[in-house]
Design an enzyme around this catalytic site. Sequence first.
Site, PDB file in Angstrom:
ATOM      1  N   LYS A 183       0.838  -1.197   0.000  1.00 10.34           N
ATOM      2  CA  LYS A 183       0.000   0.000   0.000  1.00 10.34           C
ATOM      3  C   LYS A 183       0.876   1.252   0.000  1.00 10.34           C
ATOM      4  CE  LYS A 183      -1.906  -1.563   3.709  1.00 10.34           C
ATOM      5  NZ  LYS A 183      -2.735  -1.794   4.915  1.00 10.34           N
ATOM      6  N   THR A 254      -8.430   8.752   8.963  1.00  2.54           N
ATOM      7  CA  THR A 254      -7.862   7.553   8.351  1.00  2.54           C
ATOM      8  C   THR A 254      -7.643   6.452   9.388  1.00  2.54           C
ATOM      9  OG1 THR A 254      -5.679   8.512   8.686  1.00  2.54           O
ATOM     10  CG2 THR A 254      -6.685   8.833   6.527  1.00  2.54           C
ATOM     11  N   GLY A 256      -7.964   3.296  11.143  1.00  4.86           N
ATOM     12  CA  GLY A 256      -8.523   1.997  10.764  1.00  4.86           C
ATOM     13  C   GLY A 256      -8.565   1.740   9.270  1.00  4.86           C
ATOM     14  N   THR A 257      -7.841   2.544   8.493  1.00  6.17           N
ATOM     15  CA  THR A 257      -7.862   2.367   7.034  1.00  6.17           C
ATOM     16  C   THR A 257      -7.349   0.981   6.624  1.00  6.17           C
ATOM     17  OG1 THR A 257      -7.535   4.730   6.676  1.00  6.17           O
ATOM     18  CG2 THR A 257      -7.004   3.288   4.843  1.00  6.17           C
ATOM     19  N   GLY A 258      -6.224   0.579   7.224  1.00 11.70           N
ATOM     20  CA  GLY A 258      -5.640  -0.722   6.867  1.00 11.70           C
ATOM     21  C   GLY A 258      -6.555  -1.877   7.219  1.00 11.70           C
ATOM     22  N   CYS A 259      -7.177  -1.798   8.418  1.00 10.48           N
ATOM     23  CA  CYS A 259      -8.115  -2.845   8.843  1.00 10.48           C
ATOM     24  C   CYS A 259      -9.270  -2.930   7.859  1.00 10.48           C
ATOM     25  CB  CYS A 259      -8.679  -2.523  10.232  1.00 10.48           C
ATOM     26  SG  CYS A 259      -7.419  -2.243  11.478  1.00 10.48           S
TER      27      CYS A 259
END
Lengths: 547, 547
Positions: A183, A254, A256-259
């Site tokens: 990412k 942003t 918790g974006t990865g989760c």
Amino acid sequence: MTLVLLTIAGTDSSGGAGIQADLKTFTAHRCYGASVITAMTAQNTTGVQAVHPSPPEFVAEQIRSVLSDINVDAIKTGMLYDTDNVLSVAKTLKQHYQSQTMIPLVCDPVCVSTSGHVLLHPDAIESMIIEIFPLSQLITPNIPEAKLLLSRSGLPDDITSLEEMLTAAQNLLSLGSRAVLLKGGHIPLTYQDLCRVTAANPRIIWAPDDIYDQNMEILQNGRIPAVDLVIDVLCQCSGEINLFPRPRLQSTNTHGTGCTLSAALTCQLGMGVDLAEATKKATAYTHLAIETAPSIGHGSGPLNHLHSILIRRIPLRSQTNPYPLTRSLIQGTASIWKGYVQHDFVKLLGKGILERGSFLHFIKQDYHYLKYYARAYALLATKSHAYDPISAAMETVVTVVRESSMHVEFCAQWGISQSVLENTPESPATTAYGAFLIDTGLQGDSMKLTMALMACLLGYGEVGLWLKKEACKPNSWVVWDGNPYLKWIEDYSGQDYQSAVRKGLETIETKAAADPPSEGRLEEWRQVWEKCTRLEKGFWDMAMNLS
Amino acid sequence: MTLVLLTIAGTDSSGGAGIQADLKTFTAHRCYGASVITAMTAQNTTGVQAVHPSPPEFVAEQIRSVLSDINVDAIKTGMLYDTDNVLSVAKTLKQHYQSQTMIPLVCDPVCVSTSGHVLLHPDAIESMIIEIFPLSQLITPNIPEAKLLLSRSGLPDDITSLEEMLTAAQNLLSLGSRAVLLKGGHIPLTYQDLCRVTAANPRIIWAPDDIYDQNMEILQNGRIPAVDLVIDVLCQCSGEINLFPRPRLQSTNTHGTGCTLSAALTCQLGMGVDLAEATKKATAYTHLAIETAPSIGHGSGPLNHLHSILIRRIPLRSQTNPYPLTRSLIQGTASIWKGYVQHDFVKLLGKGILERGSFLHFIKQDYHYLKYYARAYALLATKSHAYDPISAAMETVVTVVRESSMHVEFCAQWGISQSVLENTPESPATTAYGAFLIDTGLQGDSMKLTMALMACLLGYGEVGLWLKKEACKPNSWVVWDGNPYLKWIEDYSGQDYQSAVRKGLETIETKAAADPPSEGRLEEWRQVWEKCTRLEKGFWDMAMNLS
């Protein structure tokens, strides 16, 4: 079939990340979510205040509870916290796989929170690589995580350009997972970077959408294309490489974006979508979740997980409520509906003491009304696109025309010739109702026209059943034997008419269930229903007043 | 404004109960959920395999993390596990209330799981009553919980009839909460029980819906009304008493029913709905969730939390994607669209070398086509219900009529009289396209007709912008100065036409956002769009072939 997904991760009390973000994402994709907790956090949008890890044996216990009972379609892992929990997760999954086929797994190698809190003990990184990556269909590191993973593996960890991202993703692929989504959120890139790299020929997939899409000048008109891009790189062991560029959003929301991204990916993989398309969809979901984030908390706020769903306005049909649309229409107009189906006209008719003049006036006007009604069904046929609805509508036209000949016979019985019947002037109440049907048919779609036709069909059915039910009670006020209007009551309570009623109910309920209306559209239907219910009442007022 | 809700409860790894059920319920109500975990469970549909409680200080820490950062609209408590955690929750909430107003709180006094597992240590019951109930707007015990609470408080705990339920609910109210919802799932009752009790005059609210509703004989026809009822009792400190009867469902999929109901109640209270209406809605939500439960796990399966939501088919409009509907339409027909807007006719016209005969054939046929187009807009006015859209449609009619006079002038320039123009036979391609517009307008609603009008409006705008953009490039293939068709290019790339394009875009995007289509309806729009795009291409084929 309900899709079942499992997340193995930490919690976030504030609800924006961790299993909370995962469960929200699963739900927003209409998937069922189970969750195994590796560690709890006291956390909010400003940072992580405390962590309470789960004992490794308890992590294993949770996984066994889920997998021993429930068929899971895809799994994701998030924060695993420490070596013991990494090993516990890996061991329990492997034990399960001894007797069951492997489940697609997305490993989000969460190491450090956006706010800088350590979410995976540094000494656990190697265990994660060795134990979890080989079980994973996909790993989804961001740049800092990729650097950690690479340096721990003795691989070059410089990632400052798109070219280096491509190299890094390839190197990460050598760590054992079947694919890597690197990412690029931490690296500012531009359209020029993208143009330069396309020479090497990876496939470019814009998500949410290509801002440089072909043949869409009208959508760009007056807008400056985004200069700053985020580009994610997907490398698969098949050798396929994809780039996922999108406009960079200026947002602090942003958390918790990865989760969220890895949870959305898990949904797509569970659905059986191929990895490139899954990444496109999951990236688009996450991008829009950031862009439409609500304002919650004082720090880096959570995403809008709800943007992909709408509230259903008509409950699902069920055994205890098989006609939810009709029920809500009647309930929403309860007093008007009652004023119609329990009109004095009906009551006097049931008692057999309705003035003959009122009944004849009604029959004459109904004769005129039925012309509109037949034409409205003909219009419904005109508005239909398949033979079945065309045929069904035309059958009704034929039935209505036949019904009108009964009116002629009725009138003949009472000494009124067909010519007198034909030349009876149309009452305003008749014109209002009849012309409203035609107008509604001209104005809206076939469902709206069908809606307009229902108050008459269903209301007369209700009147028939009500009178029949009342007549069955002891000492009923309804007169059966010798009632001069008995044939009328028998017609509308009889099987033929009631089977038409049931067909009508099925038609609108099926259509509404197959094409769930928005709030605004449902309100349109309600208005048509209410208007027709009023016009029906007005029709019987007219009969009573001889107006 | 996003509604924010907090659950303070245990977890359920299998996802059907606890904070997982709560978060799913919140999400299905389009609310934001935060969660504080009092204890973790390894659990599935067959039972609870292990429990790992949170340390009391960590429970407090989680509550502080949430409440110190986020404005919470309503709170629910579920499984609190033991005395220490009960005290910790109460103390932390009270500390928060010292500086902040109290937040509506629903206390679900979870004591024992359906499978018989102890979820609240017996010695914690008194603490819950003393510490939590006074903070609660509502408590929601089931019968076994009510008996426990009553016996611990030295109150009569026999509850086997509806009358005893009413007494028990009144007694429970004396324990400190402002209202009590005593859930009757454990007591089989009938319509006769209900009739007997109504003498005492509590208000009866059927949820999901009154199976004995007035004036709905048609919906009962042929169905036997439910004999077995579940009746919940709501007592409020205002003295108001409500009964909530509903058909008893024969289902084993009831895992997490209590959690789901209290979570749905929390949503309603957070929205500011009054307690009786909130209970009606939450009960209806839960009832349908049981009735439509998926088949998950081998024991008492979870509810269907998703029945109240639908997937949104067109993404939300956003800054990076302001025209999501149009974009998806163009993307979905990319090659057909390109064949239209980059037709050889357009390229030759841009180069200035289009055969004059082709252009004149096009102009003559377009003259005929514009009559249909004007009539279609007139039909759109006919189908509109407000002055603004009527006026907008009629303005377009006027503009199109004016455009046709330009065709007359054009033809005059090239030596074609108006009479020759008028008498030019209509080509099949013209009739096909024009008549399709009128047919679509007759067949569907105003949005569908608008959709049919867009391919022409937007496509010519695209052609104009594309030619202009290409002309601006160095050594362009587009000839500007001296191009015999320059006026045509300038017209469609010019401000007047482009502002009409933008109005068209806004119209369909606004309508689609205000009335989000179902999948089926969107597919209808797509088909109309694609058909018109093909017909547009066919129109230029006709011009080239002189057909």
